[in-house]
Design a protein around this motif. Structure first.
Motif, PDB file in Angstrom:
ATOM      1  N   LEU A   1     -34.888  27.938 -51.725  1.00  0.00           N
ATOM      2  CA  LEU A   1     -36.041  27.352 -51.998  1.00  0.00           C
ATOM      3  C   LEU A   1     -37.091  28.041 -50.875  1.00  0.00           C
ATOM      4  CD1 LEU A   1     -34.626  23.509 -51.620  1.00  0.00           C
ATOM      5  CD2 LEU A   1     -35.243  25.001 -53.650  1.00  0.00           C
ATOM      6  N   LEU A   2     -38.393  28.282 -51.217  1.00  0.00           N
ATOM      7  CA  LEU A   2     -39.372  28.530 -50.406  1.00  0.00           C
ATOM      8  C   LEU A   2     -40.181  27.579 -50.143  1.00  0.00           C
ATOM      9  CD1 LEU A   2     -41.021  31.197 -49.259  1.00  0.00           C
ATOM     10  CD2 LEU A   2     -42.224  31.128 -51.557  1.00  0.00           C
ATOM     11  N   HIS A   3     -40.521  26.973 -49.030  1.00  0.00           N
ATOM     12  CA  HIS A   3     -41.367  25.793 -48.449  1.00  0.00           C
ATOM     13  C   HIS A   3     -40.918  24.725 -48.916  1.00  0.00           C
ATOM     14  CE1 HIS A   3     -44.488  28.656 -46.998  1.00  0.00           C
ATOM     15  NE2 HIS A   3     -44.640  29.247 -48.174  1.00  0.00           N
ATOM     16  N   GLY A   4     -39.430  24.673 -49.339  1.00  0.00           N
ATOM     17  CA  GLY A   4     -38.724  23.421 -49.475  1.00  0.00           C
ATOM     18  C   GLY A   4     -39.151  22.891 -51.157  1.00  0.00           C
ATOM     19  N   ARG A   5     -39.776  23.691 -51.815  1.00  0.00           N
ATOM     20  CA  ARG A   5     -40.224  23.215 -53.207  1.00  0.00           C
ATOM     21  C   ARG A   5     -40.260  24.221 -54.222  1.00  0.00           C
ATOM     22  NH1 ARG A   5     -45.029  23.591 -50.044  1.00  0.00           N
ATOM     23  NH2 ARG A   5     -46.618  24.960 -50.919  1.00  0.00           N
ATOM     24  N   HIS A   6     -40.286  25.267 -54.016  1.00  0.00           N
ATOM     25  CA  HIS A   6     -40.204  26.517 -55.048  1.00  0.00           C
ATOM     26  C   HIS A   6     -38.488  27.007 -55.211  1.00  0.00           C
ATOM     27  CE1 HIS A   6     -44.738  26.641 -55.402  1.00  0.00           C
ATOM     28  NE2 HIS A   6     -44.725  26.600 -53.803  1.00  0.00           N
ATOM     29  N   ASP A   7     -38.166  26.596 -56.015  1.00  0.00           N
ATOM     30  CA  ASP A   7     -36.712  27.217 -56.420  1.00  0.00           C
ATOM     31  C   ASP A   7     -36.899  28.656 -56.950  1.00  0.00           C
ATOM     32  OD1 ASP A   7     -34.199  27.964 -56.839  1.00  0.00           O
ATOM     33  OD2 ASP A   7     -33.842  26.284 -58.100  1.00  0.00           O
ATOM     34  N   LEU A   8     -36.731  29.813 -56.163  1.00  0.00           N
ATOM     35  CA  LEU A   8     -36.963  31.177 -56.535  1.00  0.00           C
ATOM     36  C   LEU A   8     -36.031  31.693 -57.543  1.00  0.00           C
ATOM     37  CD1 LEU A   8     -37.560  32.818 -52.819  1.00  0.00           C
ATOM     38  CD2 LEU A   8     -39.179  31.542 -54.414  1.00  0.00           C
ATOM     39  N   THR A   9     -34.747  30.679 -57.575  1.00  0.00           N
ATOM     40  CA  THR A   9     -33.916  31.459 -58.820  1.00  0.00           C
ATOM     41  C   THR A   9     -34.333  31.160 -60.100  1.00  0.00           C
ATOM     42  OG1 THR A   9     -32.685  29.400 -58.864  1.00  0.00           O
ATOM     43  CG2 THR A   9     -31.982  30.945 -57.231  1.00  0.00           C
ATOM     44  N   LYS A  10     -35.447  30.437 -60.239  1.00  0.00           N
ATOM     45  CA  LYS A  10     -35.951  30.176 -61.517  1.00  0.00           C
ATOM     46  C   LYS A  10     -37.218  30.911 -61.818  1.00  0.00           C
ATOM     47  CE  LYS A  10     -33.375  25.981 -62.056  1.00  0.00           C
ATOM     48  NZ  LYS A  10     -32.621  26.285 -60.688  1.00  0.00           N
ATOM     49  N   LEU A  11     -37.524  31.731 -60.966  1.00  0.00           N
ATOM     50  CA  LEU A  11     -38.806  32.530 -61.097  1.00  0.00           C
ATOM     51  C   LEU A  11     -38.754  34.130 -61.213  1.00  0.00           C
ATOM     52  CD1 LEU A  11     -41.121  30.665 -58.541  1.00  0.00           C
ATOM     53  CD2 LEU A  11     -41.033  30.212 -60.853  1.00  0.00           C
ATOM     54  N   ASP A  12     -39.548  34.845 -61.763  1.00  0.00           N
ATOM     55  CA  ASP A  12     -39.355  36.171 -61.897  1.00  0.00           C
ATOM     56  C   ASP A  12     -39.994  36.956 -60.782  1.00  0.00           C
ATOM     57  OD1 ASP A  12     -42.197  36.343 -62.213  1.00  0.00           O
ATOM     58  OD2 ASP A  12     -42.159  36.719 -64.435  1.00  0.00           O
ATOM     59  N   GLU A  13     -39.692  38.404 -60.687  1.00  0.00           N
ATOM     60  CA  GLU A  13     -40.246  38.987 -59.248  1.00  0.00           C
ATOM     61  C   GLU A  13     -41.701  38.796 -59.006  1.00  0.00           C
ATOM     62  OE1 GLU A  13     -37.989  42.978 -58.822  1.00  0.00           O
ATOM     63  OE2 GLU A  13     -37.501  42.529 -60.778  1.00  0.00           O
ATOM     64  N   ALA A  14     -42.525  39.057 -60.072  1.00  0.00           N
ATOM     65  CA  ALA A  14     -43.991  39.087 -60.013  1.00  0.00           C
ATOM     66  C   ALA A  14     -44.374  37.514 -59.426  1.00  0.00           C
ATOM     67  CB  ALA A  14     -44.721  39.371 -61.481  1.00  0.00           C
ATOM     68  N   ALA A  15     -43.815  36.646 -59.939  1.00  0.00           N
ATOM     69  CA  ALA A  15     -44.277  35.373 -59.514  1.00  0.00           C
ATOM     70  C   ALA A  15     -43.622  35.001 -58.096  1.00  0.00           C
ATOM     71  CB  ALA A  15     -43.516  34.151 -60.426  1.00  0.00           C
ATOM     72  N   ILE A  16     -42.547  35.338 -57.795  1.00  0.00           N
ATOM     73  CA  ILE A  16     -42.187  35.288 -56.464  1.00  0.00           C
ATOM     74  C   ILE A  16     -42.760  36.124 -55.216  1.00  0.00           C
ATOM     75  CG2 ILE A  16     -40.209  35.753 -54.860  1.00  0.00           C
ATOM     76  CD1 ILE A  16     -38.358  35.238 -57.199  1.00  0.00           C
ATOM     77  N   ALA A  17     -43.406  37.371 -55.732  1.00  0.00           N
ATOM     78  CA  ALA A  17     -44.405  37.999 -54.977  1.00  0.00           C
ATOM     79  C   ALA A  17     -45.410  37.297 -54.802  1.00  0.00           C
ATOM     80  CB  ALA A  17     -44.473  39.445 -55.392  1.00  0.00           C
ATOM     81  N   SER A  18     -45.988  36.946 -55.622  1.00  0.00           N
ATOM     82  CA  SER A  18     -47.276  36.060 -55.826  1.00  0.00           C
ATOM     83  C   SER A  18     -47.381  34.828 -54.895  1.00  0.00           C
ATOM     84  CB  SER A  18     -47.966  35.613 -57.157  1.00  0.00           C
ATOM     85  OG  SER A  18     -47.067  34.667 -57.608  1.00  0.00           O
ATOM     86  N   LEU A  19     -45.984  34.223 -54.677  1.00  0.00           N
ATOM     87  CA  LEU A  19     -45.597  33.023 -53.681  1.00  0.00           C
ATOM     88  C   LEU A  19     -45.842  33.527 -52.170  1.00  0.00           C
ATOM     89  CD1 LEU A  19     -43.316  31.092 -55.759  1.00  0.00           C
ATOM     90  CD2 LEU A  19     -45.638  30.347 -55.242  1.00  0.00           C
ATOM     91  N   GLY A  20     -45.679  34.581 -52.066  1.00  0.00           N
ATOM     92  CA  GLY A  20     -45.662  35.130 -50.600  1.00  0.00           C
ATOM     93  C   GLY A  20     -44.454  35.740 -50.003  1.00  0.00           C
TER      94      GLY A  20
END
Length: 257
Positions: A73-92
């Motif tokens: 979890l990023l910031h307690g709300r984004h589950d990074l295991t459900k996202l691709d590399e580009a989306a995770i990078a864009s989240l910070g």
């Protein structure tokens, strides 16, 4: 319908929360119920022998590897295991690999300009003109990575250590919340190693957290931060370097005594 990637998933103040993550490759368990958390503004060192799961942990956090189970979890709300590399990078979430990758024919300043968090579509790139705020941000990063006096030199003329700093700067230009750095001291002179430790202490804090994977214990000591020791894909010990180094389990599997 609520977006699964942004729905609240857990109550935590941690900027990064890894919970029960397991990864298996052809029967080999690279991560085994790995759990740890990173506070906002924290600098953390992660140590462990080869095969401890350090790289796999970073692969999972950045979306390169999908875990068999668990959540990140990023910031307690984004589950990074459900996202691709580009989306995770864009989240910070930014990651620096051990070997520096910079555009050697471009100047240091131009490398940072290319890294800025802006629209980089073909048309936008063609028409883009550097604004006052962007120039100011590049100047700030140049100060942070101690390369202001080399700003207009080709990156190829930098030493190995300075190229490492430039690549860290290229990530900073994207304003990441979490920065993962793999063995930054490898191949550096003693002076560059100490300068790098001071730099990492400077750039962590506030809203930015930094995780450093490292083998050089003198470098880890210079960081003066909390240390996590991994072994066989799970957390073996956590605390100050002195406390971790004195842990009997760590001595047995990592320090070889």
């Amino acid at each position: 319908m609520t977006d699964q990637a942004t729905a609240p998933l857990a109550v935590t103040d941690a900027i990064l929360y890894v919970s029960g993550v397991t990864v298996t490759f052809d029967g080999f368990r690279a991560l085994n119920e790995l759990s740890l958390f990173l506070e906002p503004g924290e600098l953390r060192a992660v140590i462990g022998p080869n095969g401890a799961g350090k790289s796999t942990m970073m692969d999972v956090i950045t979306g390169k590897t999908r875990p068999d189970k668990g959540e990140v979890l990023l910031h307690g709300r984004h589950d990074l295991t459900k996202l691709d590399e580009a989306a995770i990078a864009s989240l910070g979430v930014g990651r620096k690999f051990q070997r520096p990758t910079v555009f050697e024919s471009q100047t240091v300043f131009e490398n940072l300009e290319l890294a800025l968090k802006t629209d980089r579509g073909p048309i936008a790139s063609l028409l883009h003109r550097l604004g006052k705020a962007e120039r100011a941000r590049i100047d700030e990063v140049l100060e942070e990575i101690s390369l202001k006096d080399r700003a207009h030199e080709p990156a190829g003329l930098l030493s190995h250590g300075q190229k490492q700093w430039l690549e860290i700067g290229m990530l900073l230009a994207q304003d990441p919340d979490v920065l993962l750095i793999d063995e930054p001291a490898a191949g550096m002179t003693d002076a560059e190693t100490m300068q790098t430790a001071e730099m990492l202490k400077r750039i962590s804090g506030g809203d930015r957290s930094v995780v450093v994977v490292e083998h050089d214990m003198e470098f880890v000591r210079a960081l003066g931060c909390r240390v996590t020791a991994l072994h066989e894909g799970t957390v073996l010990a956590e605390g100050t370097l002195d406390a971790v180094s004195a842990n009997e389990a760590v001595i047995e599997v990592y320090l070889g005594r």
